[in-house]
Design a protein around this motif. Structure first.
Motif, short mmCIF file in Angstrom:
data_model
loop_
_atom_site.label_atom_id
_atom_site.label_comp_id
_atom_site.label_asym_id
_atom_site.label_seq_id
_atom_site.Cartn_x
_atom_site.Cartn_y
_atom_site.Cartn_z
N TYR A 101 0.82 -1.22 0.00
CA TYR A 101 0.00 0.00 0.00
C TYR A 101 0.86 1.28 0.00
N GLU A 133 0.77 3.84 -2.67
CA GLU A 133 -0.35 4.77 -2.79
C GLU A 133 -0.09 6.10 -2.09
N ARG A 140 -7.13 -1.98 4.06
CA ARG A 140 -6.45 -0.84 3.44
C ARG A 140 -6.58 0.42 4.30
#
Lengths: 234, 180
Positions: A59, A62, B140
């Motif tokens: 992640y 990002e 996430r």
């Protein structure tokens, strides 16, 4: 490594999940304490946490980068290294205004080896002095090089009279002058700090006297003191 | 030398107290670390404060970074993330910072070859895509924004127990998929 978790039950308190929760920062209170205890006691669990951290790092791509204000870095360095960490050259600046470019060049010469390998330690004290005769017929700048425990001299004006020598002395408070060395013909010179002056650089006064060739035969100045100035911390 | 190798070299010099290396490390990595903190804290000035705290820890703990154990960026980002999350939850530093720091020394996989790391990353990305949407989204958000279970429950409008079950199952499914 045997993995007891390939056969995933309905949530039966799996260490895999617990390690992931710890890596994600989801645990709080008692659950956090217990997980940390397990982490410290069980290398397999610790490895699981590290694996999660690595896997979740996908992640990171990002994350949009953002520039911090320059003041943040300055504040960080002040916090870590204290306020004394003012770069040498910034400390020299006001001094240069008072003494002129030649003096700055001399101190640069004193502190920056050629070729410059590293910046002088920004936290180390810098001591400089400018010595000039009353009629300006002789001028020298001196700096203390803490890296080599040496005093570096650059003669910017004048020289020894024919058949005479210039000798450099260091005078600690309430002490007799100690010979640092006889100045060579070369305007630049570097002298190791004599043992008698070790750890007394702060507060030291430098002086240059007129002496017979080879220097004073007595160990104390025998001729006129032509110029003197204290080494000052900047 | 790759960027990661350069950063690793900087960290090992920082471990020796090299201030110039610390300055270089900051210049090379602070934009990313501020981004990480900003994502969690949403406020620039809070994020800058957290990032500063993170670099203080990086300075004092650089000796605990073990080369080859994790990507140096992962190590730095983990410190920044933990610091930002602690700040977001207004934990007192004494409570947890030291403990979190302890987890940074964990030895895990050794992805020193970038190909290994890259193929693992591909695999994880694939597996996340296979995960149920809600579960992947919860993982996430927990990672990137540092949401707590309470935050997540609110966000997904489900009870706290449910969100924890989702997320833990999501993690276990993800793990099983990556190992498949």
């Amino acid at each position: 490594m045997s993995d007891p978790f390939t056969d995933i039950p309905d949530d039966g308190g799996s260490d895999v999940a617990l390690a992931g929760e710890l890596a994600l920062g989801l645990l709080e209170g008692e659950a956090l304490d217990e997980a940390l205890e397990l982490f410290n006691a069980d290398p397999i669990f610790a490895a699981l946490v590290a694996e999660w951290r690595l896997q979740l790092s996908v992640y990171d791509e990002e994350v949009v980068e953002a520039r911090a204000r320059p003041a943040v870095k300055a504040a960080l360095e002040a916090r870590l290294f204290g306020d004394e960490r003012v770069p040498v050259w910034r400390r020299l600046w006001p001094w240069q205004l008072a003494t002129g470019a030649a003096a700055l060049a001399a101190v640069w010469f004193a502190l920056a080896p050629v070729p410059p390998v590293t910046e002088p330690d920004a936290a180390a004290p810098v001591y400089v002095a400018e010595l000039s005769a009353q009629d300006d017929s002789l001028r020298l700048v001196a700096a203390y090089d803490p890296a080599e425990d040496a005093i570096v001299i650059r003669r910017t004006e004048g020289q020894a009279q024919a058949g005479r020598a210039l000798q450099l002395w260091g005078i600690a408070p309430d002490s007799l002058p100690v010979s640092i060395g006889v100045l060579p013909d070369d305007p630049d010179a570097r002298f190791a700090v004599p043992a008698d002056l070790a750890d007394r650089v702060a507060g030291l006064t430098l002086a240059v006297s007129d002496e017979p060739p080879g220097g004073s035969p007595t160990g104390q100045p025998t001729g006129a003191v032509l110029a003197a100035a204290p080494l000052e911390g900047i | 030398m790759t960027d990661l190798e350069r950063i690793e070299a900087m960290i090992s010099r920082v471990a020796l107290g090299d201030r110039a290396a610390f300055s270089d490390l900051y210049d090379a990595t602070s934009a990313k670390l501020l981004g990480v903190c900003l994502r969690v804290l949403k406020d620039r000035s809070l994020a800058e404060d957290a990032m500063q705290d993170a670099y203080v820890k990086i300075w004092s703990h650089a000796g605990r970074y073990t080369s080859g154990v994790a990507s140096p960026m992962t190590w730095l980002i983990t410190i920044a993330r933990n610091t930002a999350i602690d700040r977001a939850r207004m934990r007192k530093p004494a409570d947890n910072l030291a403990d979190h720091d302890a987890t940074l020394t964990a030895t895990g996989p050794t992805p020193e070859q970038s190909t290994v790391a890259a193929s693992l990353a591909r695999r994880v990305t694939q597996c996340l895509a296979e995960l149920q949407t809600d579960r992947a989204a919860a993982i996430r958000l927990a990672y990137l924004e540092g949401l707590s279970y309470a935050d997540l429950a609110e966000r997904f409008e489900v009870p706290l127990n449910t969100i924890r079950t989702w997320l833990r199952r999501g993690l276990m499914t993800l793990r099983a998929c990556v190992e498949r």
